[in-house]
Design an enzyme around this catalytic site. Structure first.
Site, PDB file in Angstrom:
ATOM      1  N   ARG A  58       0.713  -1.195  -0.022  1.00  0.00           N
ATOM      2  CA  ARG A  58      -0.027  -0.140   0.198  1.00  0.00           C
ATOM      3  C   ARG A  58       0.979   1.357  -0.158  1.00  0.00           C
ATOM      4  O   ARG A  58       0.936   1.763   0.955  1.00  0.00           O
ATOM      5  CB  ARG A  58      -1.209  -0.200   1.168  1.00  0.00           C
ATOM      6  N   ASP A  94      -3.955  -1.446  -6.592  1.00  0.00           N
ATOM      7  CA  ASP A  94      -4.380  -2.040  -5.423  1.00  0.00           C
ATOM      8  C   ASP A  94      -5.647  -2.537  -5.621  1.00  0.00           C
ATOM      9  O   ASP A  94      -6.933  -1.802  -5.422  1.00  0.00           O
ATOM     10  CB  ASP A  94      -4.369  -0.955  -4.353  1.00  0.00           C
TER      11      ASP A  94
HETATM   12  P1  NAD Z   1      -9.231  -3.114   6.543  1.00  0.00           P
HETATM   13  O1  NAD Z   1     -10.287  -3.580   5.506  1.00  0.00           O
HETATM   14  O2  NAD Z   1      -7.930  -3.953   6.928  1.00  0.00           O
HETATM   15  O3  NAD Z   1      -9.888  -2.804   7.663  1.00  0.00           O
HETATM   16  C1  NAD Z   1     -10.986  -1.809   7.498  1.00  0.00           C
HETATM   17  C2  NAD Z   1     -11.162  -1.104   9.000  1.00  0.00           C
HETATM   18  O4  NAD Z   1     -11.510  -1.644  10.230  1.00  0.00           O
HETATM   19  C3  NAD Z   1      -9.831  -0.445   9.041  1.00  0.00           C
HETATM   20  O5  NAD Z   1      -9.927   1.052   8.818  1.00  0.00           O
HETATM   21  C4  NAD Z   1      -9.334  -0.661  10.499  1.00  0.00           C
HETATM   22  O6  NAD Z   1      -8.669   0.552  11.422  1.00  0.00           O
HETATM   23  C5  NAD Z   1     -10.800  -0.885  11.081  1.00  0.00           C
HETATM   24  N1  NAD Z   1     -10.673  -1.730  12.407  1.00  0.00           N
HETATM   25  C6  NAD Z   1     -10.065  -2.858  12.696  1.00  0.00           C
HETATM   26  N2  NAD Z   1     -10.287  -3.229  14.003  1.00  0.00           N
HETATM   27  C7  NAD Z   1     -11.065  -2.187  14.442  1.00  0.00           C
HETATM   28  C8  NAD Z   1     -11.883  -2.079  15.571  1.00  0.00           C
HETATM   29  N3  NAD Z   1     -11.673  -2.908  16.733  1.00  0.00           N
HETATM   30  N4  NAD Z   1     -12.681  -1.012  15.806  1.00  0.00           N
HETATM   31  C9  NAD Z   1     -12.846  -0.220  14.773  1.00  0.00           C
HETATM   32  N5  NAD Z   1     -12.447  -0.422  13.623  1.00  0.00           N
HETATM   33  C10 NAD Z   1     -11.321  -1.369  13.491  1.00  0.00           C
HETATM   34  O7  NAD Z   1      -8.645  -1.937   6.202  1.00  0.00           O
HETATM   35  P2  NAD Z   1      -8.493  -1.243   4.545  1.00  0.00           P
HETATM   36  O8  NAD Z   1      -9.809  -0.577   4.248  1.00  0.00           O
HETATM   37  O9  NAD Z   1      -7.861  -2.388   3.700  1.00  0.00           O
HETATM   38  O10 NAD Z   1      -7.346  -0.113   4.902  1.00  0.00           O
HETATM   39  C11 NAD Z   1      -6.879   0.278   5.837  1.00  0.00           C
HETATM   40  C12 NAD Z   1      -5.864   1.254   5.719  1.00  0.00           C
HETATM   41  O11 NAD Z   1      -4.844   1.104   4.693  1.00  0.00           O
HETATM   42  C13 NAD Z   1      -6.664   2.591   4.915  1.00  0.00           C
HETATM   43  O12 NAD Z   1      -7.489   3.439   5.725  1.00  0.00           O
HETATM   44  C14 NAD Z   1      -5.287   3.427   4.495  1.00  0.00           C
HETATM   45  O13 NAD Z   1      -4.814   4.030   5.626  1.00  0.00           O
HETATM   46  C15 NAD Z   1      -4.702   2.460   4.222  1.00  0.00           C
HETATM   47  N6  NAD Z   1      -4.580   2.231   2.830  1.00  0.00           N
HETATM   48  C16 NAD Z   1      -3.500   2.794   2.039  1.00  0.00           C
HETATM   49  C17 NAD Z   1      -3.438   2.738   0.737  1.00  0.00           C
HETATM   50  C18 NAD Z   1      -2.330   3.309  -0.160  1.00  0.00           C
HETATM   51  O14 NAD Z   1      -1.573   4.089   0.382  1.00  0.00           O
HETATM   52  N7  NAD Z   1      -1.923   2.986  -1.343  1.00  0.00           N
HETATM   53  C19 NAD Z   1      -4.310   2.213  -0.079  1.00  0.00           C
HETATM   54  C20 NAD Z   1      -5.514   1.711   0.469  1.00  0.00           C
HETATM   55  C21 NAD Z   1      -5.459   1.679   2.027  1.00  0.00           C
END
Ligand code: NAD
Length: 392
Positions: A124, A132
């Site tokens: 990421r 992605d």
């Molecule tokens: P994910 O599907 O792994 O998780 C979904 C969400 O659940 C996350 O925001 C996580 O913090 C939250 N979560 C986990 N445990 C929790 C709890 N106990 N209570 C409440 N919330 C909880 O995550 P995702 O959607 O794949 O992405 C996570 C992060 O990755 C993004 O928000 C971003 O910061 C990062 N990201 C970066 C890039 C990039 O730079 N290219 C691209 C996509 C995502």
């Protein structure tokens, strides 16, 4: 090089790895493309569109005997055989592979000498953003979750002041505001709901507020909640117990709750107890996007829509496949951008010094090589003399 796209065989999977437009873009990079006849039909892509784009139609075995096979779902082992066995010995495979869940898939791929890349492991980082697929598919899932909730709810989302009286707007709470959660908040807001977002990663607060939603503050110490990849870290059972207790009153005050909370490589954290569901108004809706990983809600049943204490609890496990045209279009774009990175003069050229290659490559030359799975990557080739001079 020949790239093959078989029809997906997993029940309910309506996506396809390449769209006709992406076939055209891929051919420009050098390869020939063979599509299994009918592979795109469920996503709205006719065979003729692939042919017009320059692809060749073939059978399943034509697609599987390509030098590089592109898929959506990990190869399936069923009563009729193992898709891994249909791959050509020494071929490459790019697909979702559930790398943190799979048990024997990587041994089977190694035995056939397959170079397998997992889309889940795409780093990421900014330069890999357009590759992605977790993000692109989560975007679709977050949108779809809100539409499902809006249809199941016996109320409308927006506030309406009419001659027949005033209708109060729906309150939508999104728990876990990553990519899917942000899209859910944006979609619910566009439909007129009052929106609330909660995540243990407090950096998300600003993003939640920028979508016109309120960030739910819980009295919990979330200091160490994010790893260096931006993902949530697992918390102690004591933390989760406190979180469930504090979240309960926000859940019961909501008409719709959409949960997306995941921690990579772990079962989904349990965030909503049955008691909180019981306290919701009859007809309220929960959409649990973590259903495949066990669910964030105690009563969720994967792949079932159930009513518990008068609350609709939806446990769909493959929401992107419910919007297959756009989901496939985005996935295909991710794949072609990835291939643009991997191919040199139309052939796969693995650079073991490149983070995108080493991050995603799981099996190669008969072994599991990915470091996250305990493997060892081949040593990068020494730079050629002319590139050793640098850019300074
Ligand atoms: P994910 O599907 O792994 O998780 C979904 C969400 O659940 C996350 O925001 C996580 O913090 C939250 N979560 C986990 N445990 C929790 C709890 N106990 N209570 C409440 N919330 C909880 O995550 P995702 O959607 O794949 O992405 C996570 C992060 O990755 C993004 O928000 C971003 O910061 C990062 N990201 C970066 C890039 C990039 O730079 N290219 C691209 C996509 C995502």
């Amino acid at each position: 090089m020949i790239v093959g796209v078989p029809k997906e065989v997993v029940a309910g999977e309506r996506r396809v790895a390449l769209s006709p437009d992406s076939v055209k873009a891929l051919i420009k990079l050098g390869p020939e493309v063979v599509i299994e006849s009918g592979a795109g039909v469920a996503a709205g892509f006719e065979d003729s569109a692939y042919e017009e784009a320059g692809g060749r139609l073939g059978s399943s075995s034509d697609a599987f005997s390509a030098d590089l096979v592109l898929k959506v779902q990990a190869p399936e082992k069923s009563a009729t055989g193992d898709e891994v066995d249909q791959l050509k010995e020494g071929a490459a495979l790019i697909s979702f592979l559930k790398p943190l869940d799979e048990t024997d898939l990587f041994d089977r791929l190694s035995k056939r000498n397959i170079s397998a890349f997992s889309m889940e492991f795409m780093p990421r980082i900014t330069r890999a953003q357009s590759m992605d697929a977790l993000s692109s598919q989560s975007t679709i899932a977050g949108y779809r979750a809100v539409l499902l909730a809006s249809l199941a709810l016996p109320r409308i989302f927006p506030m309406l002041v009419t001659a027949a009286g005033t209708l109060q707007p729906a309150k939508v709470l999104v728990v876990g505001v990553g990519v899917a959660g942000l899209q859910a908040l944006g979609t619910a807001k566009r439909l007129g709901a009052i929106t609330f977002g909660y995540d243990t990663r407090t950096v998300v607060r600003e993003q939640v507020e920028s979508l016109g939603a309120r960030f739910v503050e819980l009295d919990l110490d979330t200091g160490d909640s994010e790893d260096k990849g931006g993902y949530a870290k697992a918390q102690s059972e004591e933390f989760y117990a406190k979180q469930r207790e504090l979240l309960g009153k926000h859940v019961s005050a909501s008409d719709v709750v959409i949960t997306t909370a995941l921690v990579p490589g772990q079962p989904a954290p349990l965030l909503i107890e049955e008691e909180a569901v019981r306290n919701m108004k009859p007809g309220s809706v929960i959409v649990d996007l973590a259903a495949e990983k066990g669910g964030n809600v105690a009563v969720t049943r994967a792949d079932e829509d159930i009513v518990v204490h008068g609350v609709n609890v939806l446990g769909h496990t493959n929401l992107p496949a419910e919007i297959p045209n756009h989901a496939s279009q985005m996935y295909a774009k991710n794949l072609v951008t990835f291939l643009d990175h991997l191919l040199v003069e139309g052939e796969l050229n693995l650079d073991f010094g490149d983070e995108i290659t080493t991050g995603t490559l799981i099996t190669h030359a008969g072994a599991v090589v990915n470091e996250r799975l305990g493997g060892t990557m081949p040593t990068p080739a020494a730079p050629a003399d002319d590139s050793a001079e640098g850019e300074s």
